[in-house]
Design an enzyme around this catalytic site. Sequence first.
Site, PDB file in Angstrom:
ATOM      1  N   PHE A  25       0.703  -1.209  -0.025  1.00 48.86           N
ATOM      2  CA  PHE A  25       0.061  -0.120  -0.045  1.00 48.86           C
ATOM      3  C   PHE A  25       1.026   1.148  -0.096  1.00 48.86           C
ATOM      4  O   PHE A  25       0.629   2.021  -0.971  1.00 48.86           O
ATOM      5  CB  PHE A  25      -0.750  -0.106   1.209  1.00 48.86           C
ATOM      6  CG  PHE A  25      -1.701   1.448   1.441  1.00 48.86           C
ATOM      7  CD1 PHE A  25      -2.135   2.012   0.490  1.00 48.86           C
ATOM      8  CD2 PHE A  25      -1.590   1.792   2.822  1.00 48.86           C
ATOM      9  CE1 PHE A  25      -2.820   3.059   1.012  1.00 48.86           C
ATOM     10  CE2 PHE A  25      -2.282   3.104   3.044  1.00 48.86           C
ATOM     11  CZ  PHE A  25      -2.650   3.759   2.134  1.00 48.86           C
ATOM     12  N   ASN A 100       9.247  -7.240  11.068  1.00 45.15           N
ATOM     13  CA  ASN A 100       9.611  -5.983  10.915  1.00 45.15           C
ATOM     14  C   ASN A 100      11.046  -5.501  11.393  1.00 45.15           C
ATOM     15  O   ASN A 100      11.457  -4.276  11.036  1.00 45.15           O
ATOM     16  CB  ASN A 100       8.528  -5.119  11.754  1.00 45.15           C
ATOM     17  CG  ASN A 100       7.110  -5.116  11.099  1.00 45.15           C
ATOM     18  OD1 ASN A 100       7.394  -4.737   9.824  1.00 45.15           O
ATOM     19  ND2 ASN A 100       6.309  -5.340  11.623  1.00 45.15           N
ATOM     20  N   THR A 125       6.199   4.154  12.394  1.00 41.44           N
ATOM     21  CA  THR A 125       5.109   4.442  12.943  1.00 41.44           C
ATOM     22  C   THR A 125       4.773   5.154  14.182  1.00 41.44           C
ATOM     23  O   THR A 125       5.471   5.076  15.052  1.00 41.44           O
ATOM     24  CB  THR A 125       4.387   3.134  12.653  1.00 41.44           C
ATOM     25  OG1 THR A 125       2.916   3.384  13.337  1.00 41.44           O
ATOM     26  CG2 THR A 125       4.895   2.096  13.552  1.00 41.44           C
ATOM     27  N   TYR A 150       3.196  -4.986  16.205  1.00 38.92           N
ATOM     28  CA  TYR A 150       3.638  -4.051  15.409  1.00 38.92           C
ATOM     29  C   TYR A 150       4.322  -2.808  15.885  1.00 38.92           C
ATOM     30  O   TYR A 150       5.371  -2.694  15.403  1.00 38.92           O
ATOM     31  CB  TYR A 150       2.264  -3.402  14.629  1.00 38.92           C
ATOM     32  CG  TYR A 150       2.563  -2.475  13.451  1.00 38.92           C
ATOM     33  CD1 TYR A 150       3.001  -2.919  12.280  1.00 38.92           C
ATOM     34  CD2 TYR A 150       2.117  -1.229  13.657  1.00 38.92           C
ATOM     35  CE1 TYR A 150       3.226  -1.918  11.407  1.00 38.92           C
ATOM     36  CE2 TYR A 150       2.330  -0.412  12.864  1.00 38.92           C
ATOM     37  CZ  TYR A 150       3.028  -0.441  11.831  1.00 38.92           C
ATOM     38  OH  TYR A 150       3.084   0.396  10.603  1.00 38.92           O
ATOM     39  N   LYS A 154       8.277  -2.123  14.759  1.00 35.69           N
ATOM     40  CA  LYS A 154       8.870  -1.120  14.080  1.00 35.69           C
ATOM     41  C   LYS A 154       9.955  -0.192  15.216  1.00 35.69           C
ATOM     42  O   LYS A 154      10.691   0.257  14.519  1.00 35.69           O
ATOM     43  CB  LYS A 154       7.540  -0.277  13.825  1.00 35.69           C
ATOM     44  CG  LYS A 154       6.707  -0.833  12.868  1.00 35.69           C
ATOM     45  CD  LYS A 154       7.509  -1.131  11.284  1.00 35.69           C
ATOM     46  CE  LYS A 154       7.643   0.222  10.668  1.00 35.69           C
ATOM     47  NZ  LYS A 154       7.846  -0.064   9.214  1.00 35.69           N
TER      48      LYS A 154
END
Length: 319
Positions: A25, A100, A125, A150, A154
């Site tokens: 994306f 990640n 993020t 997540y 990150k």
Amino acid sequence: MSNSTPRLGRGRAPERVVVLGGTGFLGRNLCSALTAAGCEVTAVARRPPPVPGHRFRRFDVVAGGAAGLAGLLAEERATAVVNAAGVVWRGSDEEMTETNTALVDVLLDALALFEVSPRLIQLGTVYEYGNPAGAVDLREGTPAAPTSPYGRGKLRATEAVLARDGRAVVLRLSTAIGPGMPSESLLGSVARRLADADGPALVELPVLRGRGDFLDVRDIGDAVLAALRTPEAAGLINIGRGELTPVGDLVRRLIDVSGVTARVVTLATGGSRRTKGFEERRIVREVAGQVLGWAPRRSLTDALRTLWQDTSIERRRHA
């Protein structure tokens, strides 16, 4: 290994940018933005893009290793690398954290093999911040304490980049909205349900609480381009609107933009593993303005409109 490509600045030669995760994306939208700005772009990913539009190299960074990635960057004569790769929605909690992190470790090892390495722009993020005690405004110096897999993965990647590459920029992004949002995302799933409806649509949603910082994905492309064009920029930079929007408002706006009659049903279960442990916090973007001359230019309604248009076109293509 040495990179024979001269490090030319703005106005002398186009940047040759390799975008890791270039078919996802963020990656697809970045490739389009950078190409439109005159960069020579190569998208790198394990799977080819569903709709070709950019130079593409199929490559698994973790499996290919540092030497393999360094060879690819040398062949592409890359002057910059943008890491837009990573696991956001799929996989177990452990896979989300490790994937990640592992790719960034290989990337940093690859860049260390160059005499003059391509410049690295890492996409982080705001979920790396977690819910720091007492913090209302999130600044680059706010201690990070993520509670979601997540966010933890990150953050590990951010820390590795900042520790090993003094020239790198980490853009800590708020939540992006725009064309190509995955169906696992809230707005992406709503757009697909609206597009698939032959009549009035039934939209089932989890309880939508709180507010978040949302950003048109094209504004993120502008931020990456600004970082490329600011060679003196380095370190951590927040990229967000700096304002909070109720999540439910975005869903209602998307339905309005679509023009589809919809009935919204709230479910008692569900929610995002990505956002777990992240409550209302305002993202402060002063550094982005001071260092990069960047500020968001597009409205959230514009972002939702491009999401809906892309989803509608995709549905017609597969009808």
